[in-house]
Design a protein around this motif. Structure first.
Motif, mmCIF file in Angstrom:
data_model
loop_
_atom_site.group_PDB
_atom_site.id
_atom_site.type_symbol
_atom_site.label_atom_id
_atom_site.label_comp_id
_atom_site.label_asym_id
_atom_site.label_seq_id
_atom_site.Cartn_x
_atom_site.Cartn_y
_atom_site.Cartn_z
ATOM 1 N N MET A 136 -14.826 32.387 69.267
ATOM 2 C CA MET A 136 -14.393 32.979 70.533
ATOM 3 C C MET A 136 -13.917 34.406 70.273
ATOM 4 S SD MET A 136 -11.427 31.645 73.149
ATOM 5 C CE MET A 136 -12.167 30.005 73.148
ATOM 6 N N GLU A 137 -14.560 35.342 70.939
ATOM 7 C CA GLU A 137 -14.234 36.752 70.707
ATOM 8 C C GLU A 137 -12.914 37.115 71.374
ATOM 9 O OE1 GLU A 137 -16.213 41.186 71.408
ATOM 10 O OE2 GLU A 137 -17.368 39.361 71.786
ATOM 11 N N ALA A 138 -12.089 37.855 70.645
ATOM 12 C CA ALA A 138 -10.798 38.267 71.183
ATOM 13 C C ALA A 138 -10.988 39.327 72.258
ATOM 14 C CB ALA A 138 -9.923 38.816 70.063
ATOM 15 N N PRO A 139 -10.191 39.273 73.322
ATOM 16 C CA PRO A 139 -10.235 40.355 74.306
ATOM 17 C C PRO A 139 -9.748 41.656 73.680
ATOM 18 C CG PRO A 139 -8.391 38.877 74.737
ATOM 19 C CD PRO A 139 -9.197 38.239 73.652
ATOM 20 N N ALA A 140 -10.124 42.750 74.290
ATOM 21 C CA ALA A 140 -9.707 44.049 73.776
ATOM 22 C C ALA A 140 -8.191 44.194 73.833
ATOM 23 C CB ALA A 140 -10.370 45.171 74.582
ATOM 24 N N ILE A 141 -7.638 44.855 72.827
ATOM 25 C CA ILE A 141 -6.204 45.148 72.840
ATOM 26 C C ILE A 141 -5.926 46.151 73.950
ATOM 27 C CG2 ILE A 141 -4.262 46.003 71.479
ATOM 28 C CD1 ILE A 141 -5.935 45.406 68.962
ATOM 29 N N SER A 142 -4.896 45.902 74.731
ATOM 30 C CA SER A 142 -4.606 46.798 75.844
ATOM 31 C C SER A 142 -4.171 48.166 75.345
ATOM 32 C CB SER A 142 -3.504 46.207 76.728
ATOM 33 O OG SER A 142 -2.256 46.247 76.058
ATOM 34 N N ALA A 143 -4.452 49.168 76.143
ATOM 35 C CA ALA A 143 -4.039 50.528 75.790
ATOM 36 C C ALA A 143 -2.525 50.623 75.680
ATOM 37 C CB ALA A 143 -4.561 51.513 76.842
ATOM 38 N N GLU A 144 -1.816 49.857 76.517
ATOM 39 C CA GLU A 144 -0.351 49.873 76.496
ATOM 40 C C GLU A 144 0.180 49.331 75.162
ATOM 41 O OE1 GLU A 144 -1.814 49.932 80.593
ATOM 42 O OE2 GLU A 144 -2.210 48.591 78.899
ATOM 43 N N SER A 145 -0.403 48.230 74.693
ATOM 44 C CA SER A 145 0.042 47.657 73.430
ATOM 45 C C SER A 145 -0.305 48.557 72.255
ATOM 46 C CB SER A 145 -0.575 46.265 73.225
ATOM 47 O OG SER A 145 -0.016 45.339 74.119
ATOM 48 N N LEU A 146 -1.477 49.164 72.290
ATOM 49 C CA LEU A 146 -1.833 50.101 71.220
ATOM 50 C C LEU A 146 -0.880 51.286 71.185
ATOM 51 C CD1 LEU A 146 -5.739 50.279 71.208
ATOM 52 C CD2 LEU A 146 -4.234 49.436 69.382
ATOM 53 N N ALA A 147 -0.466 51.751 72.356
ATOM 54 C CA ALA A 147 0.470 52.873 72.415
ATOM 55 C C ALA A 147 1.816 52.480 71.806
ATOM 56 C CB ALA A 147 0.643 53.346 73.852
ATOM 57 N N VAL A 148 2.300 51.263 72.098
ATOM 58 C CA VAL A 148 3.562 50.800 71.514
ATOM 59 C C VAL A 148 3.402 50.637 70.011
ATOM 60 C CG1 VAL A 148 5.267 48.948 71.480
ATOM 61 C CG2 VAL A 148 4.275 49.670 73.653
ATOM 62 N N PHE A 149 2.287 50.057 69.580
ATOM 63 C CA PHE A 149 1.999 49.910 68.149
ATOM 64 C C PHE A 149 2.083 51.259 67.433
ATOM 65 C CE2 PHE A 149 -1.334 50.289 64.873
ATOM 66 C CZ PHE A 149 -0.932 49.304 63.968
ATOM 67 N N GLU A 150 1.417 52.263 67.958
ATOM 68 C CA GLU A 150 1.387 53.580 67.316
ATOM 69 C C GLU A 150 2.752 54.251 67.319
ATOM 70 O OE1 GLU A 150 -0.771 54.774 65.525
ATOM 71 O OE2 GLU A 150 -2.655 53.790 66.038
ATOM 72 N N ALA A 151 3.572 53.964 68.327
ATOM 73 C CA ALA A 151 4.888 54.603 68.441
ATOM 74 C C ALA A 151 5.961 53.915 67.602
ATOM 75 C CB ALA A 151 5.312 54.631 69.906
ATOM 76 N N THR A 152 5.655 52.746 67.046
ATOM 77 C CA THR A 152 6.657 51.942 66.351
ATOM 78 C C THR A 152 6.646 52.237 64.854
ATOM 79 O OG1 THR A 152 6.438 50.172 67.986
ATOM 80 C CG2 THR A 152 7.432 49.589 65.871
ATOM 81 N N LYS A 153 7.839 52.400 64.278
ATOM 82 C CA LYS A 153 7.941 52.608 62.833
ATOM 83 C C LYS A 153 7.327 51.416 62.095
ATOM 84 C CE LYS A 153 12.300 55.263 62.738
ATOM 85 N NZ LYS A 153 11.929 56.410 61.910
ATOM 86 N N GLY A 154 6.682 51.712 60.966
ATOM 87 C CA GLY A 154 6.091 50.632 60.179
ATOM 88 C C GLY A 154 4.962 51.141 59.317
ATOM 89 N N PHE A 155 4.257 50.206 58.685
ATOM 90 C CA PHE A 155 3.319 50.558 57.624
ATOM 91 C C PHE A 155 1.945 49.941 57.801
ATOM 92 C CE2 PHE A 155 7.714 50.016 56.205
ATOM 93 C CZ PHE A 155 8.021 51.322 55.868
ATOM 94 N N MET A 156 1.696 49.296 58.936
ATOM 95 C CA MET A 156 0.406 48.665 59.183
ATOM 96 C C MET A 156 -0.585 49.676 59.757
ATOM 97 S SD MET A 156 -1.603 45.953 59.341
ATOM 98 C CE MET A 156 -0.504 44.563 59.031
ATOM 99 N N PRO A 157 -1.682 49.992 59.032
ATOM 100 C CA PRO A 157 -2.693 50.893 59.587
ATOM 101 C C PRO A 157 -3.430 50.231 60.750
ATOM 102 C CG PRO A 157 -3.007 50.546 57.217
ATOM 103 C CD PRO A 157 -2.021 49.541 57.678
ATOM 104 N N GLN A 158 -4.025 51.037 61.610
ATOM 105 C CA GLN A 158 -4.652 50.483 62.801
ATOM 106 C C GLN A 158 -5.854 49.612 62.456
ATOM 107 O OE1 GLN A 158 -6.939 52.149 66.656
ATOM 108 N NE2 GLN A 158 -4.830 52.918 66.459
ATOM 109 N N ASP A 159 -6.655 49.957 61.431
ATOM 110 C CA ASP A 159 -7.834 49.143 61.139
ATOM 111 C C ASP A 159 -7.429 47.750 60.666
ATOM 112 O OD1 ASP A 159 -6.815 50.145 58.775
ATOM 113 O OD2 ASP A 159 -8.743 50.701 57.922
ATOM 114 N N GLU A 160 -6.407 47.660 59.809
ATOM 115 C CA GLU A 160 -5.908 46.359 59.409
ATOM 116 C C GLU A 160 -5.258 45.639 60.589
ATOM 117 O OE1 GLU A 160 -4.907 46.953 54.660
ATOM 118 O OE2 GLU A 160 -3.289 47.094 56.111
ATOM 119 N N GLY A 161 -4.571 46.410 61.429
ATOM 120 C CA GLY A 161 -3.915 45.830 62.594
ATOM 121 C C GLY A 161 -4.905 45.186 63.550
#
Length: 239
Positions: free
Chosen positions: A1-26
């Motif tokens: 079952m293919e995952a739905p696309a990550i919302s733009a809102e969640s990606l924006a929070v992800f990018e704004a949050t301190k941490g060490f997870m790169p987006q491709d691994e994320g």
């Protein structure tokens, strides 16, 4: 079952949050979390919570400010699951003063220690995940000592010292349901690329004969659990 696309809102929070997870691994983390929480993974994660009328659960060890937690929570929301994320929020060894990943902005004046719980609360609020992600505040071994719920997956990304990494594996790998997944971050086969403990527990998991590697994205390893007794201790190191 293919995952739905990550919302733009969640990606924006992800990018704004301190941490060490790169987006491709994320993104791979998100896809794997959705796959196992939705029951679409091969083997179906037998013994998961949904069979008892409860939402399926994924566990994250090592929350920090919630960067990767946003993507896990987004996957859980889409799959009808929940995420339990475990951290004492005082910072791992590498976050302390004098170490490579120390951030002076995170030092709490009251304790003199790193404090990230408030940041996590802000992250979950901004991502709308308060009812999806359940923070468990305390040390990983202490939390594991009272845990008894099967998990569709366990994602280990906590302290990178030898003691911390092996304690995370010993405490939480037993609760991966058969057909579920053990995910380990910062696995570097070449010592020149990073610390050894995550690689050591990755090798230790494979050596048990209970886990099979099913996916790799940079330093993220995904192992499916094929056998073993739920909750039973992992074999000792070197066995």
């Amino acid at each position: 079952m293919e995952a739905p696309a990550i919302s733009a809102e969640s990606l924006a929070v992800f990018e704004a949050t301190k941490g060490f997870m790169p987006q491709d691994e994320g993104r791979v983390l998100y896809e794997i979390a959705y796959e196992y929480l939705s029951g679409g993974a091969e083997g179906g994660a037998a013994g998961g919570n949904a069979a008892a009328g409860r939402p399926p659960v994924g566990i994250e060890i090592g929350t920090y400010a919630g960067r990767s937690t946003v993507l896990l929570g987004e996957a859980a929301r889409a799959a009808g699951g929940r995420i339990v994320t475990v951290d004492h929020h005082r910072g791992s060894e590498e976050h302390q003063p004098g170490w490579e990943y120390h951030d002076a902005e995170l030092v709490d004046e009251h304790t003199g220690r790193i404090e990230t719980l408030g940041l996590l609360r802000h992250t979950l609020w901004d991502a709308g995940l308060d009812d999806i992600v359940l923070p468990l505040v305390g040390s990983s071994p202490a939390a594991a000592s009272v845990w008894s719920t099967p998990a569709r997956f366990v994602f280990i990304d906590g302290g990178h010292s030898e003691a911390a990494a092996h304690a995370d594996f010993e405490g939480w790998a037993p609760w991966v349901a058969i057909g579920g997944a053990l995910l380990i971050h910062d696995v570097f086969p070449d010592p020149a690329d990073g610390g050894r403990p995550p690689f050591e527990i990755y090798e230790r998991a494979l050596a048990t004969g209970q886990f099979t590697e099913v996916a790799v994205q940079d330093s993220l390893r995904v192992l499916r659990r094929d056998s073993g007794e739920l909750g039973a201790p992992m074999p000792p190191r070197g066995k």
